[in-house]
Scaffold this active site. Structure first.
Site, PDB file in Angstrom:
ATOM      1  N   LEU A  72       0.847  -1.193   0.000  1.00  0.00           N
ATOM      2  CA  LEU A  72       0.000   0.000   0.000  1.00  0.00           C
ATOM      3  C   LEU A  72       0.879   1.238   0.000  1.00  0.00           C
ATOM      4  O   LEU A  72       1.890   1.287   0.710  1.00  0.00           O
ATOM      5  CB  LEU A  72      -0.895   0.027   1.243  1.00  0.00           C
ATOM      6  CG  LEU A  72      -2.260  -0.657   1.184  1.00  0.00           C
ATOM      7  CD1 LEU A  72      -2.950  -0.549   2.540  1.00  0.00           C
ATOM      8  CD2 LEU A  72      -3.139  -0.062   0.101  1.00  0.00           C
ATOM      9  N   ASP A  73       0.491   2.264  -0.770  1.00  0.00           N
ATOM     10  CA  ASP A  73       1.210   3.532  -0.750  1.00  0.00           C
ATOM     11  C   ASP A  73       1.119   4.157   0.638  1.00  0.00           C
ATOM     12  O   ASP A  73       0.145   3.924   1.362  1.00  0.00           O
ATOM     13  CB  ASP A  73       0.612   4.503  -1.772  1.00  0.00           C
ATOM     14  CG  ASP A  73       0.833   4.051  -3.201  1.00  0.00           C
ATOM     15  OD1 ASP A  73       1.830   3.349  -3.456  1.00  0.00           O
ATOM     16  OD2 ASP A  73       0.008   4.408  -4.068  1.00  0.00           O
ATOM     17  N   PRO A  74       2.107   4.965   1.022  1.00  0.00           N
ATOM     18  CA  PRO A  74       2.064   5.606   2.346  1.00  0.00           C
ATOM     19  C   PRO A  74       0.779   6.394   2.601  1.00  0.00           C
ATOM     20  O   PRO A  74       0.257   6.385   3.716  1.00  0.00           O
ATOM     21  CB  PRO A  74       3.285   6.533   2.315  1.00  0.00           C
ATOM     22  CG  PRO A  74       4.236   5.851   1.389  1.00  0.00           C
ATOM     23  CD  PRO A  74       3.380   5.236   0.323  1.00  0.00           C
ATOM     24  N   ALA A  99      -2.156   5.760   1.557  1.00  0.00           N
ATOM     25  CA  ALA A  99      -3.329   4.882   1.630  1.00  0.00           C
ATOM     26  C   ALA A  99      -3.421   4.241   3.007  1.00  0.00           C
ATOM     27  O   ALA A  99      -2.415   4.034   3.687  1.00  0.00           O
ATOM     28  CB  ALA A  99      -3.250   3.804   0.559  1.00  0.00           C
ATOM     29  N   ARG A 101      -4.790   4.952  -8.465  1.00  0.00           N
ATOM     30  CA  ARG A 101      -4.286   6.271  -8.875  1.00  0.00           C
ATOM     31  C   ARG A 101      -4.395   6.445 -10.388  1.00  0.00           C
ATOM     32  O   ARG A 101      -4.701   7.534 -10.890  1.00  0.00           O
ATOM     33  CB  ARG A 101      -2.829   6.442  -8.447  1.00  0.00           C
ATOM     34  CG  ARG A 101      -2.645   6.760  -6.972  1.00  0.00           C
ATOM     35  CD  ARG A 101      -1.180   7.038  -6.675  1.00  0.00           C
ATOM     36  NE  ARG A 101      -0.370   5.830  -6.680  1.00  0.00           N
ATOM     37  CZ  ARG A 101       0.924   5.771  -6.998  1.00  0.00           C
ATOM     38  NH1 ARG A 101       1.549   6.880  -7.387  1.00  0.00           N
ATOM     39  NH2 ARG A 101       1.594   4.640  -6.942  1.00  0.00           N
TER      40      ARG A 101
END
Length: 292
Positions: free
Chosen positions: A37-39, A41, A174
């Protein structure tokens, strides 16, 4: 300790940060995660503990998200963490137009991942190349989106759309936000993202790091049993003698027409590992719990 932790990843933490924290809290060396997961998120980050790290490759790949898309803005990262490339009010955009446009993002679609992503090109991560100022042609790839449901719509200079998205592994939300904005020539970027399901785990049953720490202090934490995360796979049960041979790496004959990966158990419901079943032959893929 072995099994899984259904972690609710906090905002501004990397997946690696979460693994390091869990490793420290549990005093456990072998800790891994599924589905980065992206930071920015939040939400479900499956964490494997101990020998269960060997099972990560067998978890289901389907995921679900709740996302907020902001129109009128384009950024370098396709979310609000990047630098703004363009910003233009788009008050004329309507929900009816968006409902129609969303249909082209459902099914198997071609998607170009964000340039700031963990995908490797010629052995290097895209986000590393982007930070070095290198221009890289990111290849498109086929992903699958099962469903997009509109949850809310907020009008304004920079209107926002809340959606629930169910998709297959490798889908970038995204990129959906970016490409939806491109349909209307307004620009679009991801304003918020929560993963609600991942690899068979659900947000409603997840634990925050604070929850985990509290349960550990109270002596109440219990890892999710390793095979619970593998319920999508059919099962094969072996009598003791065949189970012992299978655990020693031997192929064994079974009375089953199942084809593909299976969970393997000893007759007393003891989980042994993952096998490949084909033509009534069971081939060991990964022996998780051998019989002595």
């Amino acid at each position: 300790m072995q099994g899984f932790l259904n972690l609710n990843k906090p905002f501004d933490w990397t997946s690696h940060d979460c693994v390091a924290r869990v490793r420290k809290l549990l005093r456990l060396k072998r800790v891994g995660h599924a589905g980065t997961l992206d930071p920015a998120a939040t939400g479900v980050l499956p964490i494997a503990l101990g020998k269960a790290t060997r099972l990560l490759q067998y978890l289901p790949g389907d995921k679900a998200y709740k996302a907020t898309i902001r129109f009128g803005v384009r950024t370098t990262t396709d979310d609000l963490q990047g630098e703004i490339i363009t910003s233009q009010p788009c008050t004329n955009l309507s929900l009816a137009e968006i409902e129609t446009a969303l249909t082209q993002f459902v099914g198997k679609i071609e998607q170009i991942p964000p340039i700031y992503s963990a995908i490797q090109v010629e052995g290097k991560r895209l986000y590393d190349l982007a930070r070095q100022g290198e221009t890289v042609e990111v290849p498109a790839r086929t992903v699958e989106v099962f469903q997009i449901n509109i949850l809310d719509w907020r009008e304004g200079d920079f209107p926002e759309l809340d959606v629930a998205i169910a998709c297959g592994s490798g889908t970038y939300i995204r990129a959906i936000a970016r490409d939806l904005g491109a349909v209307f020539n307004t620009g679009g970027t991801l304003a918020a993202l929560t993963r609600t399901q991942s690899s068979g785990f659900d947000l409603t049953n997840s634990l925050s790091l604070t929850d985990l720490e509290a349960q550990l202090q109270a002596g109440k934490f219990q890892a999710i049993l390793p095979d619970v995360a593998l319920q999508h796979l059919p099962t094969v049960s072996l009598p003791l003698e065949l189970a012992r041979k299978w655990c020693q790496g031997q192929k064994v004959a079974i009375n089953s027409h199942i084809s593909g990966l299976v969970r393997v158990y000893e007759a007393e419901n003891r989980f042994l590992g993952i096998g490949q079943s084909q033509d009534e032959i069971l081939i060991p893929q990964m022996v998780f719990e051998p019989i002595s």
